[in-house]
Design an enzyme around this catalytic site. Structure first.
Site, PDB file in Angstrom:
ATOM      1  N   GLY A  14       1.182  -1.571   0.087  1.00 57.17           N
ATOM      2  CA  GLY A  14      -0.050  -0.203   0.108  1.00 57.17           C
ATOM      3  C   GLY A  14       0.337   1.402  -0.007  1.00 57.17           C
ATOM      4  CB  SER A 139      -8.260   6.855   8.670  1.00 54.58           C
ATOM      5  OG  SER A 139      -9.563   6.232   7.624  1.00 54.58           O
ATOM      6  CE1 TYR A 164      -7.951   1.687   9.319  1.00 53.56           C
ATOM      7  CE2 TYR A 164      -9.872   3.607   8.916  1.00 53.56           C
ATOM      8  CZ  TYR A 164      -8.920   2.828   8.900  1.00 53.56           C
ATOM      9  OH  TYR A 164      -7.491   4.076   7.977  1.00 53.56           O
TER      10      TYR A 164
END
Length: 282
Positions: A14, A139, A164
């Site tokens: 990634g 994020s 998360y």
């Protein structure tokens, strides 16, 4: 010319991998952290096959375990007394609750505590750089992202999405606090949302509706790891950011605000005390 020493977690896939490939230049000395040795060696061969002048050393550790992080840092310090850039990129999302051998929910351990520990354990080396930089790959931080202080390990009613988001809002709160602590030094600390990235993150470890949502994002919303890495590289390379610290970047060169929970001083103090208890500090 003295090489710039850069340490990257989550380097085998990634955003971390794409960032490592872009930084694999003769003027940089890269230390890439991986958990799986085969994936690590494969990555090293891949990078060196197209970048013969690259300087790469693989370091291996399970970043969900604090003892392994400490051993990794000790091994690094035996060889180096300076670190120019720390990129905390390791991350995971899981539908099922997994507890580490140290008794911590795995998402929190990898996505937040590993970033916190590495940053603090390597502070002296970062201060030895002319201008040390810590980049926490975060994020989206939506309004619902918060920390469940009563059950931070998500033992009740586990949700992969909540776990998360909790780990990522903790990341940005820690970014703000550490920047404040280091304001009298030359070390900067910033967070970046790399975008929704086309990786396997969450696909292999999610099930049901969560997996369906992740697959939808990968197919229709996500950008390539290479495009995402550009956002991280800006924070690493831009001279304009040499004195910019304690900020969150999202898809551009101008920092933006995160949610109100992340700025609340009471919440940040609670997180600080909770974190110290999770890593055994007084």
């Amino acid at each position: 010319m003295e090489k710039r020493i850069i340490l990257i977690t989550g380097a085998t896939s990634g955003v971390g991998k794409a960032t490592a490939i872009e930084l694999a230049k003769p003027e940089n000395q890269l230390f890439l952290i991986a958990r799986n040795k085969q994936k690590g060696e494969d990555l090293k061969k891949e990078i060196l096959s197209s970048n013969l002048g690259a300087n790469i050393e693989m370091l291996y550790a399970d970043l969900s375990l604090q003892n392994e992080i400490k051993n990794l840092v000790n091994n690094f310090k035996k060889k180096h007394n300076k670190l120019d850039v720390l990129i905390n990129c390791a991350g995971l999302v899981s539908s099922e609750r997994v507890e580490t051998k140290e008794g911590i929910e795995q998402t929190l351990a990898v996505n937040y505590l590993s970033h916190y520990l590495l940053s603090h354990l390597l502070l002296e080396e970062l201060k030895s750089s002319k201008q040390g930089r810590i980049i926490n790959v975060a994020s989206l931080i939506p309004p619902i992202a918060k920390i469940n202080f009563k059950d931070v390990n998500n033992k009740k009613n586990y949700s992969g999405v909540r776990a998360y988001l909790q780990s990522k809002v903790a990341d940005v709160m820690f970014t703000y606090d550490l920047a404040e602590q280091l304001k009298s030094t030359s070390v900067t600390v910033n967070a970046v949302h790399p975008g929704v990235v086309k990786t396997n993150l969450g696909v292999e470890t999610s099930k049901g509706l969560l997996q369906g949502f992740v697959r939808f994002c990968m197919s229709f919303i996500a950008i390539t790891p290479e495009k995402s890495a550009e956002r991280v590289l800006y924070l690493i390379n831009s001279n304009d950011l040499s004195k910019i610290t304690g900020k969150y970047f999202k898809g551009g060169q101008i920092p933006v605000k995160t949610n109100s929970f992340s700025y609340n001083l009471d919440n940040r103090n609670k997180l600080s005390e909770l974190t110290k208890s999770l890593i055994g500090e007084q």
